[in-house]
Design an enzyme around this catalytic site. Structure first.
Site, PDB file in Angstrom:
ATOM      1  N   LYS A  52      35.453  50.404  30.110  1.00  0.00           N
ATOM      2  CA  LYS A  52      35.363  50.545  28.734  1.00  0.00           C
ATOM      3  C   LYS A  52      34.138  50.424  28.069  1.00  0.00           C
ATOM      4  CE  LYS A  52      38.092  46.932  27.792  1.00  0.00           C
ATOM      5  NZ  LYS A  52      38.277  46.649  29.341  1.00  0.00           N
ATOM      6  N   ARG A  86      43.142  41.859  22.503  1.00  0.00           N
ATOM      7  CA  ARG A  86      43.584  41.595  23.784  1.00  0.00           C
ATOM      8  C   ARG A  86      45.073  40.833  23.772  1.00  0.00           C
ATOM      9  NH1 ARG A  86      38.320  41.481  26.413  1.00  0.00           N
ATOM     10  NH2 ARG A  86      38.463  41.122  28.610  1.00  0.00           N
ATOM     11  N   ARG A 134      30.113  46.271  40.978  1.00  0.00           N
ATOM     12  CA  ARG A 134      29.335  45.985  39.775  1.00  0.00           C
ATOM     13  C   ARG A 134      28.503  44.709  40.230  1.00  0.00           C
ATOM     14  NH1 ARG A 134      32.388  46.157  34.185  1.00  0.00           N
ATOM     15  NH2 ARG A 134      32.878  43.862  34.153  1.00  0.00           N
ATOM     16  N   ARG A 157      28.960  36.122  35.554  1.00  0.00           N
ATOM     17  CA  ARG A 157      29.668  34.822  36.083  1.00  0.00           C
ATOM     18  C   ARG A 157      31.253  35.274  36.421  1.00  0.00           C
ATOM     19  NH1 ARG A 157      28.607  28.980  35.737  1.00  0.00           N
ATOM     20  NH2 ARG A 157      26.595  29.572  34.407  1.00  0.00           N
ATOM     21  N   ARG A 216      41.115  37.259  35.412  1.00  0.00           N
ATOM     22  CA  ARG A 216      40.967  38.050  34.430  1.00  0.00           C
ATOM     23  C   ARG A 216      41.835  39.313  34.435  1.00  0.00           C
ATOM     24  NH1 ARG A 216      35.111  40.286  34.779  1.00  0.00           N
ATOM     25  NH2 ARG A 216      35.470  41.292  32.941  1.00  0.00           N
TER      26      ARG A 216
END
Ligand code: AMP
Length: 195
Positions: A13, A88, A127, A140, A150
């Site tokens: 995104k 979200r 990443r 972090r 997440r």
């Protein structure tokens, strides 16, 4: 152009939002970036959000809704915006609708980057590794364990947002696991249709 990019963390995104900023000259409204800035500044919101973010959980709806409500009043948003990382939760999606109605704005489209959970974990590990190789600090919350939290938060709280926009008739989907250029082309084609 007023659009929302939907999809789990690591779906791309941010990358696509960045590109669209250049292409359309409209700002990217990333609640993650705004919260990280608040944490770095040590503001009251940042102090509240830090531990939650470090654990990979979601910051409370009222905090992020307040941030977006204020941001939507800035003059640069008049031409449009790209929401990245917000809404979200279903409650955030409903709050956004109310905000937009109050401000006389209408959403054009919500684009979902469709993904595969297993591939996302390896993408996020890359990443973190790339950031390290480039001497940049890794996020972090890109730590593998936190990333899994997440992702779990996404499937628990955020996955319901997609059907919400489908029911409104504004959802479009693109394959988020394709290469960056292919995803970009699919998004551009979608935007050309809805404009
Ligand atoms: P992101 O950069 O979008 O992955 O966001 C990083 C972190 O910020 C998330 O893991 C959450 O802790 C927090 N965050 C960002 N946007 C939201 C949101 N809309 N609602 C709740 N928490 C959020």
């Amino acid at each position: 152009m007023r659009l929302i990019l939907l999809g789990p963390p690591g779906a791309g995104k941010g990358t696509q939002a960045n590109r669209l900023v250049g292409k359309y000259g409209i700002p990217q409204l990333s609640t993650g970036d705004m919260l990280r800035a608040a944490v770095a500044a040590g503001s009251p919101i940042g102090r509240k959000a830090k531990a939650v973010m470090d654990a990979g959980d979601l910051v409370s709806d009222d905090i992020v809704e307040g941030i977006i409500d204020e941001r939507l009043d800035q003059p640069d948003v008049r031409k449009g915006f790209i929401l990245d990382g917000f809404p979200r939760t279903l409650a955030q999606a409903e709050a956004l609708d109310a905000m937009l109605a109050r401000k006389g704005m209408k959403l054009d489209v919500a684009i979902e980057l469709k993904t595969d959970a297993d591939q996302l974990v390896s993408r996020i590990l890359n990443r973190a590794a790339e950031a390290k190789a480039a001497g940049r600090p890794a996020r972090r919350d890109d730590d593998p364990e936190v990333f899994k939290a997440r992702l779990a938060a996404y499937y628990r709280d955020t996955a319901a947002v997609t059907p919400y926009y489908a029911a409104k008739g504004v959802l479009r989907q693109v394959d988020g696991m394709a290469g960056i250029a292919e995803v970009a082309a699919a998004i551009d084609a979608t935007l050309a249709e809805v404009k």
